[in-house]
Enzyme design. Structure first.
Site, PDB file in Angstrom:
ATOM      1  N   HIS A 191       6.878  60.066   3.870  1.00 12.83           N
ATOM      2  CA  HIS A 191       7.629  59.495   2.748  1.00 12.83           C
ATOM      3  C   HIS A 191       9.117  59.696   2.988  1.00 12.83           C
ATOM      4  CE1 HIS A 191       6.383  63.622   1.790  1.00 12.83           C
ATOM      5  NE2 HIS A 191       7.547  63.759   1.168  1.00 12.83           N
ATOM      6  N   ARG A 214       9.190  56.206  -8.159  1.00  7.37           N
ATOM      7  CA  ARG A 214      10.124  57.281  -8.515  1.00  7.37           C
ATOM      8  C   ARG A 214       9.459  58.652  -8.358  1.00  7.37           C
ATOM      9  NH1 ARG A 214      14.649  54.813 -10.185  1.00  7.37           N
ATOM     10  NH2 ARG A 214      14.328  52.716 -11.013  1.00  7.37           N
ATOM     11  N   ASP A 215      10.248  59.604  -7.825  1.00  5.79           N
ATOM     12  CA  ASP A 215       9.764  60.972  -7.675  1.00  5.79           C
ATOM     13  C   ASP A 215       9.503  61.570  -9.055  1.00  5.79           C
ATOM     14  OD1 ASP A 215      10.059  63.245  -5.165  1.00  5.79           O
ATOM     15  OD2 ASP A 215       9.854  63.985  -7.222  1.00  5.79           O
TER      16      ASP A 215
HETATM   17  P1  5GP Z   1       8.326  66.627   0.377  1.00  8.20           P
HETATM   18  O1  5GP Z   1       8.761  68.019   0.045  1.00  8.20           O
HETATM   19  O2  5GP Z   1       6.887  66.579   0.868  1.00  8.20           O
HETATM   20  O3  5GP Z   1       9.276  65.925   1.299  1.00  8.20           O
HETATM   21  O4  5GP Z   1       8.417  65.812  -0.968  1.00  8.20           O
HETATM   22  C1  5GP Z   1       7.338  65.574  -1.813  1.00  8.20           C
HETATM   23  C2  5GP Z   1       7.901  64.955  -3.073  1.00  8.20           C
HETATM   24  O5  5GP Z   1       6.847  64.352  -3.780  1.00  8.20           O
HETATM   25  C3  5GP Z   1       8.581  65.942  -4.024  1.00  8.20           C
HETATM   26  O6  5GP Z   1       9.916  65.547  -4.261  1.00  8.20           O
HETATM   27  C4  5GP Z   1       7.707  65.874  -5.283  1.00  8.20           C
HETATM   28  O7  5GP Z   1       8.470  65.986  -6.470  1.00  8.20           O
HETATM   29  C5  5GP Z   1       7.051  64.520  -5.152  1.00  8.20           C
HETATM   30  N1  5GP Z   1       5.736  64.411  -5.778  1.00  8.20           N
HETATM   31  C6  5GP Z   1       4.713  65.293  -5.647  1.00  8.20           C
HETATM   32  N2  5GP Z   1       3.628  64.863  -6.326  1.00  8.20           N
HETATM   33  C7  5GP Z   1       3.985  63.679  -6.897  1.00  8.20           C
HETATM   34  C8  5GP Z   1       3.289  62.742  -7.729  1.00  8.20           C
HETATM   35  O8  5GP Z   1       2.131  62.918  -8.086  1.00  8.20           O
HETATM   36  N3  5GP Z   1       3.967  61.639  -8.127  1.00  8.20           N
HETATM   37  C9  5GP Z   1       5.264  61.407  -7.739  1.00  8.20           C
HETATM   38  N4  5GP Z   1       5.837  60.281  -8.195  1.00  8.20           N
HETATM   39  N5  5GP Z   1       5.956  62.267  -6.959  1.00  8.20           N
HETATM   40  C10 5GP Z   1       5.319  63.390  -6.552  1.00  8.20           C
END
Ligand code: 5GP
Length: 117
Positions: free
Chosen positions: A100, A29-30
């Site tokens: 991701h 989960r995010d």
């Molecule tokens: P991006 O913007 O790179 O597509 O999305 C990165 C996502 O990773 C964001 O939605 C952010 O909330 C999530 N995220 C960042 N750090 C962590 C973490 O340490 N644990 C989890 N579960 N999600 C994270």
């Protein structure tokens, strides 16, 4: 290649709310959910961006989509519908450089882009 927080989650070195893991992919989960269901599905092998994907990564990328569909069913959001997002590099707002797939759902998600031209 630099290590990322997602690689550490895959290896179980830092905590995450894991919802699925197999030999190719991991889903969790995010930490800052933007919808009632917000799950990230990643290849276990650290690939920085979609632009870095090669032939050997195709099984993991295919598995990510199939796992997303299965998790959507488990979350009860498959019939209403959901969105899969894969951000690549700066203009897409990619923050973590380990590929991701975002699985988002549980409410109407609005237009595809927040600020369409
Ligand atoms: P991006 O913007 O790179 O597509 O999305 C990165 C996502 O990773 C964001 O939605 C952010 O909330 C999530 N995220 C960042 N750090 C962590 C973490 O340490 N644990 C989890 N579960 N999600 C994270």
């Amino acid at each position: 290649m630099t290590d990322t927080i997602f690689a550490q989650i895959v290896r179980g070195e830092i905590p995450a709310d894991l919802v699925y893991q197999d030999e190719l992919v991991t889903a969790f989960r995010d930490v800052q959910p933007q919808a009632p269901t917000h799950i990230l599905i990643v290849p276990n092998k650290p690939v920085p961006t979609v632009a870095d994907v090669t032939d050997v990564d195709e099984p993991a990328l295919g598995r990510m989509i199939r796992v997303a569909a299965r998790l959507a069913e488990e979350e009860g959001i498959d019939e209403a519908g959901y969105r899969l997002i894969l951000n690549c590099r700066a203009h897409a707002g990619q923050e973590v450089f380990h590929v991701h797939l975002h699985l988002l759902g549980g409410r109407p998600l609005g237009r595809m882009l927040a600020d369409p031209e």
